[in-house]
Design an enzyme around this catalytic site. Structure first.
Site, mmCIF file in Angstrom:
data_model
loop_
_atom_site.group_PDB
_atom_site.id
_atom_site.type_symbol
_atom_site.label_atom_id
_atom_site.label_comp_id
_atom_site.label_asym_id
_atom_site.label_seq_id
_atom_site.Cartn_x
_atom_site.Cartn_y
_atom_site.Cartn_z
ATOM 1 N N ARG A 1 2.929 16.323 -4.102
ATOM 2 C CA ARG A 1 4.228 15.844 -3.634
ATOM 3 C C ARG A 1 5.106 15.325 -4.756
ATOM 4 O O ARG A 1 6.314 15.306 -4.623
ATOM 5 C CB ARG A 1 4.021 14.765 -2.562
ATOM 6 C CG ARG A 1 3.278 13.547 -3.073
ATOM 7 C CD ARG A 1 2.794 12.675 -1.926
ATOM 8 N NE ARG A 1 2.209 11.451 -2.438
ATOM 9 C CZ ARG A 1 1.010 11.377 -2.997
ATOM 10 N NH1 ARG A 1 0.282 12.467 -3.120
ATOM 11 N NH2 ARG A 1 0.550 10.239 -3.455
ATOM 12 N N ASN B 1 3.247 -1.256 -3.060
ATOM 13 C CA ASN B 1 2.460 -2.445 -2.740
ATOM 14 C C ASN B 1 3.340 -3.665 -2.541
ATOM 15 O O ASN B 1 4.397 -3.813 -3.134
ATOM 16 C CB ASN B 1 1.395 -2.692 -3.803
ATOM 17 C CG ASN B 1 2.005 -3.119 -5.113
ATOM 18 O OD1 ASN B 1 2.252 -4.296 -5.334
ATOM 19 N ND2 ASN B 1 2.298 -2.162 -5.981
ATOM 20 N N ASP C 1 2.890 -6.773 -3.258
ATOM 21 C CA ASP C 1 3.014 -7.714 -4.348
ATOM 22 C C ASP C 1 4.226 -7.420 -5.243
ATOM 23 O O ASP C 1 5.041 -8.286 -5.524
ATOM 24 C CB ASP C 1 1.734 -7.583 -5.170
ATOM 25 C CG ASP C 1 1.385 -8.868 -5.834
ATOM 26 O OD1 ASP C 1 1.404 -9.891 -5.141
ATOM 27 O OD2 ASP C 1 1.118 -8.827 -7.039
ATOM 28 N N CYS D 1 -20.224 -12.104 9.564
ATOM 29 C CA CYS D 1 -21.399 -11.695 10.324
ATOM 30 C C CYS D 1 -21.244 -10.282 10.874
ATOM 31 O O CYS D 1 -22.228 -9.569 11.047
ATOM 32 C CB CYS D 1 -21.707 -12.708 11.425
ATOM 33 S SG CYS D 1 -20.343 -12.904 12.564
#
Lengths: 628, 321
Positions: free
Chosen positions: A54, A113, A115, A168
């Protein structure tokens, strides 16, 4: 074609593109064709094979080279007369400060992203430069416009958080394949091949003395008198047999669940001795082409292997790691481009899935989940890039009132595949673009300054170079130009409990947290609280005024357990920046927020206006759910 | 490639898109043959998209020489003061497209679009024409329909910052995914000629104004024997006259085709590159859907106008409202 006014706005504009990946390649091409003359482009990535389907400005021969630089050269071939300035660098580098941003008329994001997006958003706000933000995933995409004081900023709406799983679930009660992947990748792979000093919950229940011959010894260490064969068998029997067996002994757990089945080597590989497989293990020494699959004659990554095949891949990969890549053991972390790591994780996850009665998956699918690989096609990127340029031109003409946020949908809604929506006004309680103080509930007698820095300042507030002060007194600072004694002082502060800092932080204290590069200042009111719920509030502190959207099923689940959460999430920004394919969420279209209604743009017909409601929420798969 | 499995090279290259549409779709794509005539900016965008997607072959048709204007709208042709050294648009685009994806066979077919007979189109699964006259839209579409196999027909036009895509998949069956079941769906498409013959008054209310405006301009060029895009401000009076006649004949209020919209289409006929990118992207997705049999295909017109930013699907296939 563009009008005269448009043309002069385009010609005179100096624009900054952040990202030269999927959207970036399309955007740079469309900007150049549209007549833009002065384009700057930042991208820290280098080109990879999986980009080539792409990112059309790149060829096989460019693999490994800077995206920003190669993109520039490719576009100059058809538009030699324009100026393109590439930066092969991280947009978070201090060189790209507010003054740097101020030289541009508009910033165009093609990032992958959260951030980096937040960082650019803050610099745009500080520099007073409009931002056109974008994202795609599969056939879905969106473009939004952010103009300080006029529209919401990128952070005015809560962003979806990565899905995390209770410890768990991962260690004892997996019910989905992704749980097995997280176990195989973050626990087993990390335990066997990663840093031995890292906390790891793989063997939480193995402190029973019954089966372990020497309790002080790590079961995962190869013993002196043990050959590879015995070691691999022992690991297999331990994690897929013994550990399941001991989990079963806790009857309470299985009252309302299907019991897992322990799997031992002897149950699976009965007919053939393992030694038979030692054929060309010795011949191939090229680390990059090492493959357990090809050694075993498994070719198609789309096939779902049987339990036996998975077990053979598990053994072959384990042995190859120990025989051919021994030097890396202890330093490895999972990388989706490390083929053998993917093989190992696929096999281990499938064996565990078999044990728990969860459907098995192909290597191709497992890689997508483990590597958190985003779905990407050229067409959506091309459409989104076109829409970015259309909005950028409006911004350059100071035509903010006609700016739209546009969704690219997979299925038409009200006949529309491309749906423009009026931008929101700034959120008055946004801690980034307004000055609303935050509130932090924390146990000031127990939490250290380091906890606040890691769990709040860098991860939640997304600060890059934070500075923390109490009144006029500095408590903590990050920077290159600090004196040694200051650094030592800050280091020691980090280890101190809040109430014992030189300028004590207690209930009622107001601290100031700022990032000089982002020119973002936040006040945080501190409220002391004694107890926190370990499962619901694993950070041991709660930040108010900072909102996060409900978690979205994230295939990766970087943070899986309490102890390693902080370390894992701190390492995330680096990972994300490496590769534009990593995150599903951040590149996606999740900023369609729940709870609020958006106005469809330009509705001329009043009866139509009443009938319209707008895309409001997204479901767990990141799809836009349009409420009509 | 003829094998049933994708090669390692294909798997590596197409990894990200296989995650979107699956291996079966990728395999079907790699066996499909596409024909594109008219290489304006929008068609070039489309070609880029499907070559990247990995179709089996792409055949290009455009004998026009490279002009400064063509060069300005085309990112496939390297800048050259000699205007490509005498090569045709198709030839120069072919060279670049081959480079995009070595696994796709890209070639040039010379000749005028009108000279290709029915048999010619049998080689293809998909036929796309860009910036063509009313007459050639009708005739190429009819030729595709005469074949026993289904050849998907698309026409795409971009004028100023407006665009239109027309789709004819004839009789199209596909599997539609519902929440937990897959249902067989069947769509019946009209030809271009049938679609535009539907009386305007019987079309649904709030039909995209662009649909009517494009028909007026298309008809104007047809009666005046102009090439597509050969209009200027001087034609406005006659275009408005034609608009009024058509509105009268169709009992449509003239306000449904505003002067300002017609003026944009008549005066600035050059493609606006961001709009070409949008149209080329939508068209690429539609062709990929039709070949792979995955996803709801567009039926049967798509309109985009950069001024309001809406990308709208209109179903113009039946004369009963």
């Amino acid at each position: 074609m563009a009008s005269g006014e448009q043309l002069s706005a385009i010609k005179d504009a100096k624009v900054l593109m952040v990202g030269a990946g999927g959207i970036g390649c399309e955007l740079l091409k469309t900007l150049a064709l549209s007549g833009f003359q002065d384009i700057h482009i930042i991208d820290m990535d280098t080109i990879e094979v999986s980009n080539l389907n792409r990112q059309f400005l790149f060829r096989q021969s460019h693999v490994g080279q800077s995206k920003a630089k190669v993109a520039r050269e490719a576009v100059l071939r058809f538009r030699p007369q324009i100026s393109i300035t590439p930066y092969h660098a991280n947009v978070k580098d201090p060189d790209f400060n507010v003054d740097f941003f101020k030289q541009f008329n508009v910033i165009l994001n093609g990032l992958d992203n959260l951030d980096a997006r937040r960082h650019v958003n803050r610099l745009c706000l500080a520099a007073g430069v409009p931002l056109v933000e974008s994202g795609t995933t599969g056939f879905l995409g969106q473009v939004t416009v952010h103009i300080k004081g006029q529209t919401e900023c990128y952070e005015c709406q809560p962003k979806p958080a990565p899905k995390t799983y209770p410890v768990c679930t991962i260690t004892s009660t997996p019910s989905k394949f992704v749980h097995c992947i997280v176990w195989a990748k973050d626990l087993l792979f990390a335990k066997l091949f990663g840093d031995k000093n890292q906390d790891n919950d793989l063997n939480v229940r193995s402190n029973d003395t019954a089966s372990s011959s020497d309790n002080s010894e790590d079961v995962f260490e190869c013993k002196k008198d043990e050959d590879m064969e015995q070691y691999a068998n022992r690991i297999y029997n331990h994690v897929f047999g013994h550990n399941i067996e001991s989990a079963l002994s806790n009857e309470e757990t299985w009252k309302n669940r299907n019991k897992p089945r322990p799997i031992y080597v002897k149950d699976v590989l009965t007919d053939e001795p393992l030694q038979q497989q030692n054929g060309n293990l010795e011949t191939d020494n090229n680390v990059s082409t090492l493959s357990a699959m090809s050694y075993l004659g498994l070719k198609n990554p789309q096939d779902i292997w049987s339990l036996k095949e998975n077990s053979r891949v598990f053994f072959a990969a384990l042995k190859l790691f120990f025989s051919k890549r021994h030097k890396e053991i202890g330093n490895l972390s999972f990388d989706k481009d490390d083929h053998m790591a993917v093989e190992f994780v696929t096999a281990a996850a499938n064996i565990r899935a078999a044990s728990f009665g969860i459907p098995l998956h192909s290597l191709f699918e497992a890689k997508g989940i483990a590597g958190n690989i985003v779905h990407a096609v050229a067409t959506t990127n091309a459409i989104i890039a076109g829409l970015i340029v259309i909005e950028a031109i409006k911004v350059l003409q100071n035509d903010a009132k006609n700016c739209r946020m546009t969704y690219c949908l997979e299925h038409p809604a009200r006949k529309m595949l491309l749906m423009p929506v009026e931008p929101f006004e700034p959120n008055k309680s946004c801690y980034v673009c307004s000055e609303t103080p935050l509130l932090l509930e924390v146990n000031t007698k127990r939490a250290k300054l380091r906890d606040v820095v890691e769990k709040v300042v860098t991860s939640k507030l997304g600060m890059n170079l934070p500075l923390i002060s109490h009144g006029l007194n500095l408590l903590y600072e990050v920077g290159d130009d600090l004196e040694e004694d200051m650094v030592a002082n800050y280091e020691s502060n980090l280890e101190k409990v809040l109430s014992e800092l030189p300028y004590a932080i207690t209930g009622g204290t107001v601290i100031t947290v700022e990032d000089l590069q982002q020119e973002l200042v936040c006040s945080i009111n501190i409220k002391h609280r004694e107890e926190f719920d370990e499962e619901k509030e694993p950070d041991g502190m709660v930040l108010h005024g900072w909102t996060q959207a409900p978690a979205v099923e994230k295939k990766d689940a970087a943070a899986t357990n309490g102890a390693s959460t902080s370390t894992t999430s701190n390492s995330v920004p680096n990972n994300l920046e490496d590769d534009d394919d990593l995150t599903i969420l951040e590149s996606g279209i999740e900023t369609i927020s729940s709870g609020k209604k958006r106005k469809l743009s330009d509705v001329s017909n009043p009866e139509e206006k009443r009938a319209k409601k707008v895309p409001e929420q997204i479901d767990d798969d990141g799809d836009v759910v349009v409420m009509l | 490639m003829n094998g049933e499995e994708l090669t390692e090279q294909e798997t590596a290259l197409y990894d990200r898109q296989i995650r979107v549409w699956g291996v079966d779709a990728q395999r079907r794509l790699s066996k499909s043959h596409i024909f594109v005539s008219g290489l304006k900016g929008t068609a070039v965008e489309f070609c880029k998209n499907i070559v990247l997607a990995g179709v089996g072959s792409l055949t290009l048709n455009d004998d026009n020489p490279v002009t400064a204007e063509a060069l300005a709208a085309n990112f496939l042709i390297p800048f050259d003061e000699n205007m490509g050294g005498g090569g045709s648009l198709a030839e120069l685009c072919c060279d670049s497209l081959k480079d995009f994806n070595p696994m796709v066979h890209v070639s040039v077919e010379k000749g005028d679009l009108s000279s290709f007979d029915v048999d010619f189109f049998e080689k293809f699964d998909v036929v796309v024409i860009n910036c063509c006259s009313l007459a050639s839209k009708k005739s190429v579409n009819e030729k595709c329909r005469k074949l026993s196999k289904r050849v998907a027909f698309y026409s795409v036009d971009c004028r100023d910052s407006c665009g239109e895509i027309f789709v004819d998949l004839q009789k199209y069956c596909y599997a539609k995914k519902k929440i937990d079941e897959t249902v067989e769906c069947q769509l019946q498409y009209p030809s271009f000629e049938e679609a535009i013959a539907i009386p305007w008054r019987s079309l649904p209310k709030r039909m995209s104004k662009l649909y009517f405006a494009m028909r007026v301009v298309e008809r104007f060029e047809d009666v005046e024997k102009r090439k597509p895009g050969e209009t200027s401000i001087a034609d406005m009076a006659n275009v408005l006259k034609l608009r009024n006649e058509l509105c009268l004949a169709h009992s449509l209020n003239e306000s449904q085709i505003p002067d300002s919209l017609l003026e944009r289409l008549v005066v600035s006929t050059k493609e606006f590159p961001p709009v070409s990118a949008v149209l080329g992207g939508i068209l690429g997705q539609e062709v990929i859907k039709a070949i792979s049999g995955k996803g709801d295909p567009l039926k049967n017109f798509f309109f985009f106008d950069a001024v309001d930013g809406k990308g709208v699907i209109e179903d113009i296939s039946t004369s009963t409202p």
